[in-house]
Design a protein around this motif. Structure first.
Motif, PDB file in Angstrom:
ATOM      1  N   LEU A 134      -7.321   0.984  -4.531  1.00  0.00           N
ATOM      2  CA  LEU A 134      -7.275  -0.428  -4.900  1.00  0.00           C
ATOM      3  C   LEU A 134      -8.683  -1.024  -4.931  1.00  0.00           C
ATOM      4  O   LEU A 134      -8.990  -1.878  -5.768  1.00  0.00           O
ATOM      5  N   ARG A 161     -12.713  -8.041  -7.413  1.00  0.00           N
ATOM      6  CA  ARG A 161     -13.481  -6.829  -7.178  1.00  0.00           C
ATOM      7  C   ARG A 161     -14.961  -7.058  -7.520  1.00  0.00           C
ATOM      8  O   ARG A 161     -15.845  -6.584  -6.819  1.00  0.00           O
ATOM      9  N   MET A 193       2.182   1.828  -3.479  1.00  0.00           N
ATOM     10  CA  MET A 193       1.120   2.365  -4.335  1.00  0.00           C
ATOM     11  C   MET A 193       0.862   3.835  -4.042  1.00  0.00           C
ATOM     12  O   MET A 193       0.616   4.622  -4.950  1.00  0.00           O
ATOM     13  N   VAL A 241      -1.016  -8.785  -4.697  1.00  0.00           N
ATOM     14  CA  VAL A 241      -1.992  -7.716  -4.948  1.00  0.00           C
ATOM     15  C   VAL A 241      -3.401  -8.165  -4.559  1.00  0.00           C
ATOM     16  O   VAL A 241      -4.168  -7.403  -3.966  1.00  0.00           O
ATOM     17  N   PHE A 274       0.830  -1.209   0.000  1.00  0.00           N
ATOM     18  CA  PHE A 274       0.000   0.000   0.000  1.00  0.00           C
ATOM     19  C   PHE A 274       0.869   1.266   0.000  1.00  0.00           C
ATOM     20  O   PHE A 274       0.544   2.246  -0.664  1.00  0.00           O
ATOM     21  N   LYS A 333      -5.397   2.225  -0.341  1.00  0.00           N
ATOM     22  CA  LYS A 333      -6.340   1.122  -0.147  1.00  0.00           C
ATOM     23  C   LYS A 333      -7.672   1.443  -0.817  1.00  0.00           C
ATOM     24  O   LYS A 333      -8.284   0.585  -1.457  1.00  0.00           O
ATOM     25  N   PRO A 392       0.349   2.464  -8.940  1.00  0.00           N
ATOM     26  CA  PRO A 392       0.338   1.021  -9.217  1.00  0.00           C
ATOM     27  C   PRO A 392       1.476   0.575 -10.124  1.00  0.00           C
ATOM     28  O   PRO A 392       1.929  -0.565 -10.028  1.00  0.00           O
ATOM     29  N   HIS A 444      -5.535  -3.242 -11.977  1.00  0.00           N
ATOM     30  CA  HIS A 444      -4.709  -4.444 -12.020  1.00  0.00           C
ATOM     31  C   HIS A 444      -5.579  -5.652 -12.369  1.00  0.00           C
ATOM     32  O   HIS A 444      -6.590  -5.915 -11.717  1.00  0.00           O
ATOM     33  N   PHE A 484      -5.779  -6.509  -1.779  1.00  0.00           N
ATOM     34  CA  PHE A 484      -7.164  -6.128  -2.052  1.00  0.00           C
ATOM     35  C   PHE A 484      -8.095  -6.691  -0.982  1.00  0.00           C
ATOM     36  O   PHE A 484      -8.961  -5.982  -0.455  1.00  0.00           O
ATOM     37  N   TYR A 515      -7.680   1.701  -9.963  1.00  0.00           N
ATOM     38  CA  TYR A 515      -6.595   0.725  -9.978  1.00  0.00           C
ATOM     39  C   TYR A 515      -7.046  -0.462 -10.798  1.00  0.00           C
ATOM     40  O   TYR A 515      -7.858  -1.260 -10.354  1.00  0.00           O
TER      41      TYR A 515
END
Length: 209
Positions: free
Chosen positions: A117, A132, A32, A67, A29, A114, A37, A125, A71, A123
């Motif tokens: 993310l 997510r 980031m 990662v 974190f 955070k 990122p 990724h 998350f 973010y």
């Protein structure tokens, strides 16, 4: 014969590994927050944590694994903050909504990396895209249960509750992402107030659906 794992300073090997894992996640974190990122690599995380890269691979298969774990940690921390705030609020509708909004806003303010993310677009990724989506469903269900408590005369299975939960959570996710990126020039208290009013208006509309 069971192999005895030696403890150093009263701390077992498992405890030391768990501590290093937490160090690495927090370091991710921090990277980031400092570099964005694009600066996140196994080496930068290890360096930020003050550990050798071998300790990264002790806890994580690769960068994607790290990662995703980051998350999940951020999601748990935000969920816990919201749940605690709502539990501490009185049962009045405005108090509950305000507690919920304030908890999310303050989480994004105190831990912007955070928050980014977790957010929808800040973010991107690929390792966390599927996670997510799954966690978004969890948030919809959680907020749906809050709505059901605030509008107790509606059946819990009423699709309008799910519709409203998705509408509010999705819209607020995009809004807070824009705000944390400073696309919306709002001071914190005004941002909370106006979003609470929008949420309350949507809940009043839910009662008419």
């Amino acid at each position: 014969m069971t192999k005895q794992v030696r403890a150093y300073g009263g701390i077992s090997a498992d405890q030391r590994r768990a501590t290093r894992r937490d160090q690495l996640l927090e370091a991710a974190f921090e990277v980031m927050a400092l570099e964005g990122p694009g600066g996140l690599t196994i080496r930068t995380v290890a360096k930020q944590a003050g550990l050798s890269t071998r300790f990264v691979y002790e806890s994580f298969t690769d960068l994607d694994d790290l990662v995703v774990a980051a998350f999940e940690l951020a999601f748990r921390q935000m969920s816990d903050a919201v749940a605690s705030a709502v539990a501490d609020a009185n049962t009045a509708r405005r108090a509950t909504v305000t507690a919920c909004i304030e908890a999310m806003v303050d989480f994004f303010l105190t831990a912007p990396a955070k928050g980014k993310l977790l957010s929808t677009k800040a973010y991107g990724h690929p390792a966390v895209a599927e996670r997510r989506l799954a966690r978004s469903e969890d948030v919809y269900r959680t907020f749906g249960s809050i709505l059901q408590q605030l509008v107790p005369d509606r059946d819990a299975a009423d699709p309008a509750i799910d519709l409203t939960a998705r509408f509010l959570v999705g819209a607020f996710g995009e809004t807070i992402t824009a705000w944390i990126q400073q696309s919306l020039p709002y001071p914190r208290d005004k941002f909370v107030h106006d979003n609470v009013e929008l949420f309350l208006s949507a809940i009043t509309t839910l009662e008419r659906l």
